[in-house]
Design a protein around this motif. Structure first.
Motif, PDB file in Angstrom:
ATOM      1  N   ALA A  19       0.836  -1.205   0.000  1.00  0.00           N
ATOM      2  CA  ALA A  19       0.000   0.000   0.000  1.00  0.00           C
ATOM      3  C   ALA A  19       0.868   1.252   0.000  1.00  0.00           C
ATOM      4  O   ALA A  19       1.963   1.257   0.543  1.00  0.00           O
ATOM      5  N   GLY A  20       0.343   2.317  -0.610  1.00  0.00           N
ATOM      6  CA  GLY A  20       1.014   3.610  -0.611  1.00  0.00           C
ATOM      7  C   GLY A  20       0.419   4.515   0.455  1.00  0.00           C
ATOM      8  O   GLY A  20      -0.586   4.168   1.089  1.00  0.00           O
ATOM      9  N   VAL A  21       1.005   5.681   0.665  1.00  0.00           N
ATOM     10  CA  VAL A  21       0.530   6.619   1.673  1.00  0.00           C
ATOM     11  C   VAL A  21      -0.937   6.954   1.416  1.00  0.00           C
ATOM     12  O   VAL A  21      -1.328   7.246   0.293  1.00  0.00           O
ATOM     13  N   GLY A  22      -1.762   6.854   2.456  1.00  0.00           N
ATOM     14  CA  GLY A  22      -3.192   7.133   2.371  1.00  0.00           C
ATOM     15  C   GLY A  22      -4.024   5.913   2.034  1.00  0.00           C
ATOM     16  O   GLY A  22      -5.241   5.929   2.169  1.00  0.00           O
ATOM     17  N   GLU A  23      -3.378   4.840   1.593  1.00  0.00           N
ATOM     18  CA  GLU A  23      -4.107   3.623   1.244  1.00  0.00           C
ATOM     19  C   GLU A  23      -4.203   2.702   2.457  1.00  0.00           C
ATOM     20  O   GLU A  23      -3.470   2.852   3.431  1.00  0.00           O
ATOM     21  N   ARG A  50      -4.039   1.951   7.930  1.00  0.00           N
ATOM     22  CA  ARG A  50      -3.867   2.890   6.813  1.00  0.00           C
ATOM     23  C   ARG A  50      -2.421   3.395   6.863  1.00  0.00           C
ATOM     24  O   ARG A  50      -1.907   3.695   7.933  1.00  0.00           O
ATOM     25  N   VAL A  51      -1.790   3.493   5.696  1.00  0.00           N
ATOM     26  CA  VAL A  51      -0.416   3.988   5.629  1.00  0.00           C
ATOM     27  C   VAL A  51      -0.436   5.495   5.862  1.00  0.00           C
ATOM     28  O   VAL A  51      -1.069   6.232   5.109  1.00  0.00           O
ATOM     29  N   SER A  52       0.250   5.943   6.918  1.00  0.00           N
ATOM     30  CA  SER A  52       0.300   7.387   7.180  1.00  0.00           C
ATOM     31  C   SER A  52       1.541   8.021   6.577  1.00  0.00           C
ATOM     32  O   SER A  52       1.533   9.193   6.227  1.00  0.00           O
ATOM     33  N   SER A  53       2.629   7.236   6.479  1.00  0.00           N
ATOM     34  CA  SER A  53       3.835   7.793   5.870  1.00  0.00           C
ATOM     35  C   SER A  53       4.774   6.681   5.415  1.00  0.00           C
ATOM     36  O   SER A  53       4.686   5.551   5.874  1.00  0.00           O
ATOM     37  N   ARG A  54       5.647   7.058   4.496  1.00  0.00           N
ATOM     38  CA  ARG A  54       6.711   6.174   4.014  1.00  0.00           C
ATOM     39  C   ARG A  54       8.002   6.913   4.330  1.00  0.00           C
ATOM     40  O   ARG A  54       8.232   8.010   3.823  1.00  0.00           O
ATOM     41  N   ASP A  64       2.080   5.565  18.091  1.00  0.00           N
ATOM     42  CA  ASP A  64       1.895   4.118  18.241  1.00  0.00           C
ATOM     43  C   ASP A  64       1.714   3.433  16.890  1.00  0.00           C
ATOM     44  O   ASP A  64       0.778   2.666  16.690  1.00  0.00           O
ATOM     45  N   TYR A  65       2.600   3.698  15.966  1.00  0.00           N
ATOM     46  CA  TYR A  65       2.508   3.159  14.612  1.00  0.00           C
ATOM     47  C   TYR A  65       2.889   1.682  14.578  1.00  0.00           C
ATOM     48  O   TYR A  65       3.766   1.238  15.322  1.00  0.00           O
ATOM     49  N   LEU A  66       2.240   0.944  13.702  1.00  0.00           N
ATOM     50  CA  LEU A  66       2.687  -0.391  13.338  1.00  0.00           C
ATOM     51  C   LEU A  66       3.630  -0.152  12.168  1.00  0.00           C
ATOM     52  O   LEU A  66       3.283   0.573  11.236  1.00  0.00           O
ATOM     53  N   THR A  67       4.833  -0.706  12.219  1.00  0.00           N
ATOM     54  CA  THR A  67       5.810  -0.397  11.186  1.00  0.00           C
ATOM     55  C   THR A  67       6.210  -1.635  10.395  1.00  0.00           C
ATOM     56  O   THR A  67       6.310  -2.727  10.928  1.00  0.00           O
ATOM     57  N   GLU A  68       6.421  -1.413   9.115  1.00  0.00           N
ATOM     58  CA  GLU A  68       6.890  -2.461   8.212  1.00  0.00           C
ATOM     59  C   GLU A  68       8.132  -1.944   7.506  1.00  0.00           C
ATOM     60  O   GLU A  68       8.093  -0.918   6.843  1.00  0.00           O
ATOM     61  N   LEU A  81       7.323   1.704   6.255  1.00  0.00           N
ATOM     62  CA  LEU A  81       5.936   2.151   6.155  1.00  0.00           C
ATOM     63  C   LEU A  81       5.370   2.258   7.558  1.00  0.00           C
ATOM     64  O   LEU A  81       5.561   1.356   8.381  1.00  0.00           O
ATOM     65  N   CYS A  82       4.675   3.349   7.835  1.00  0.00           N
ATOM     66  CA  CYS A  82       4.105   3.614   9.159  1.00  0.00           C
ATOM     67  C   CYS A  82       2.586   3.545   9.044  1.00  0.00           C
ATOM     68  O   CYS A  82       1.982   4.287   8.261  1.00  0.00           O
ATOM     69  N   TYR A  83       1.975   2.642   9.818  1.00  0.00           N
ATOM     70  CA  TYR A  83       0.537   2.391   9.740  1.00  0.00           C
ATOM     71  C   TYR A  83      -0.182   2.898  10.983  1.00  0.00           C
ATOM     72  O   TYR A  83       0.260   2.647  12.106  1.00  0.00           O
ATOM     73  N   VAL A  84      -1.310   3.575  10.776  1.00  0.00           N
ATOM     74  CA  VAL A  84      -2.204   3.966  11.872  1.00  0.00           C
ATOM     75  C   VAL A  84      -3.434   3.063  11.804  1.00  0.00           C
ATOM     76  O   VAL A  84      -3.753   2.503  10.754  1.00  0.00           O
ATOM     77  N   LEU A  85      -4.113   2.920  12.941  1.00  0.00           N
ATOM     78  CA  LEU A  85      -5.360   2.157  12.933  1.00  0.00           C
ATOM     79  C   LEU A  85      -6.384   2.879  12.072  1.00  0.00           C
ATOM     80  O   LEU A  85      -6.528   4.101  12.147  1.00  0.00           O
ATOM     81  N   ASN A  86      -7.107   2.145  11.267  1.00  0.00           N
ATOM     82  CA  ASN A  86      -8.151   2.665  10.385  1.00  0.00           C
ATOM     83  C   ASN A  86      -9.488   2.192  10.957  1.00  0.00           C
ATOM     84  O   ASN A  86     -10.050   1.209  10.497  1.00  0.00           O
ATOM     85  N   VAL A  87      -9.939   2.862  12.027  1.00  0.00           N
ATOM     86  CA  VAL A  87     -11.144   2.423  12.741  1.00  0.00           C
ATOM     87  C   VAL A  87     -12.072   3.603  12.995  1.00  0.00           C
ATOM     88  O   VAL A  87     -11.669   4.757  12.890  1.00  0.00           O
TER      89      VAL A  87
END
Length: 144
Positions: A19-23, A50-54, A64-68, A81-87
């Motif tokens: 996924a890209g930023v915003g996806e 949701r990807v918040s930043s690359r 509290d990002y989940l990181t890949e 890639l930094c992921y935020v919860l999409n809830v």
């Protein structure tokens, strides 16, 4: 048409589209402790992140990002890639390893009590589990 063929071909080969930023994204295997995400439609039940930043640095922004981490690009080096919860408020989640899975509410689930855009402050959650992010600025409160 070509993009559709590329996506179709990549799906057939077992390659997971990043996924890209915003996806939005889901964890490929919830039982795997290595973060490996795959792009999904944001309206999907599986789109918990949701990807918040690359980032091209070693850390995500404060939060509290989940990181890949990915070393897939030899020319650009390693990216993160930094992921935020999409809830949304009222969503029920089941914790699995370091991830959350969106599920029907019931025994053993946790509920999203509050989502506050524009503020990153654990105190907003009154003792509930708080997920805070600086990009985008957001606080998510999850009941235990």
């Amino acid at each position: 048409m070509i993009a559709a063929l590329v996506l179709l071909a990549s799906g057939c080969s077992g390659f997971q589209e990043q996924a890209g930023v915003g996806e939005c994204a889901k964890q490929v295997d919830l039982n795997d402790t290595n973060v490996e995400m795959a792009e999904v439609d944001c309206s999907s039940q599986e789109a918990v992140y949701r990807v918040s930043s690359r980032e091209r640095r070693t850390m995500c922004p404060t939060g509290d990002y989940l990181t890949e981490s990915s070393g897939r690009s030899r020319t650009n080096g390693k990216t993160r890639l930094c992921y935020v919860l999409n809830v949304q408020e009222g969503d029920c989640l089941k914790p699995v390893n370091q991830y959350f899975e969106r599920v029907a509410c019931g025994t053993g689930t946790r509920k999203v009590a509050k989502v506050v855009d524009g503020e990153s402050d654990r105190a907003l959650c009154n003792g509930d589990d708080a997920k805070t992010y600086s990009q985008p600025v957001k606080t998510i409160c999850i009941t235990n």
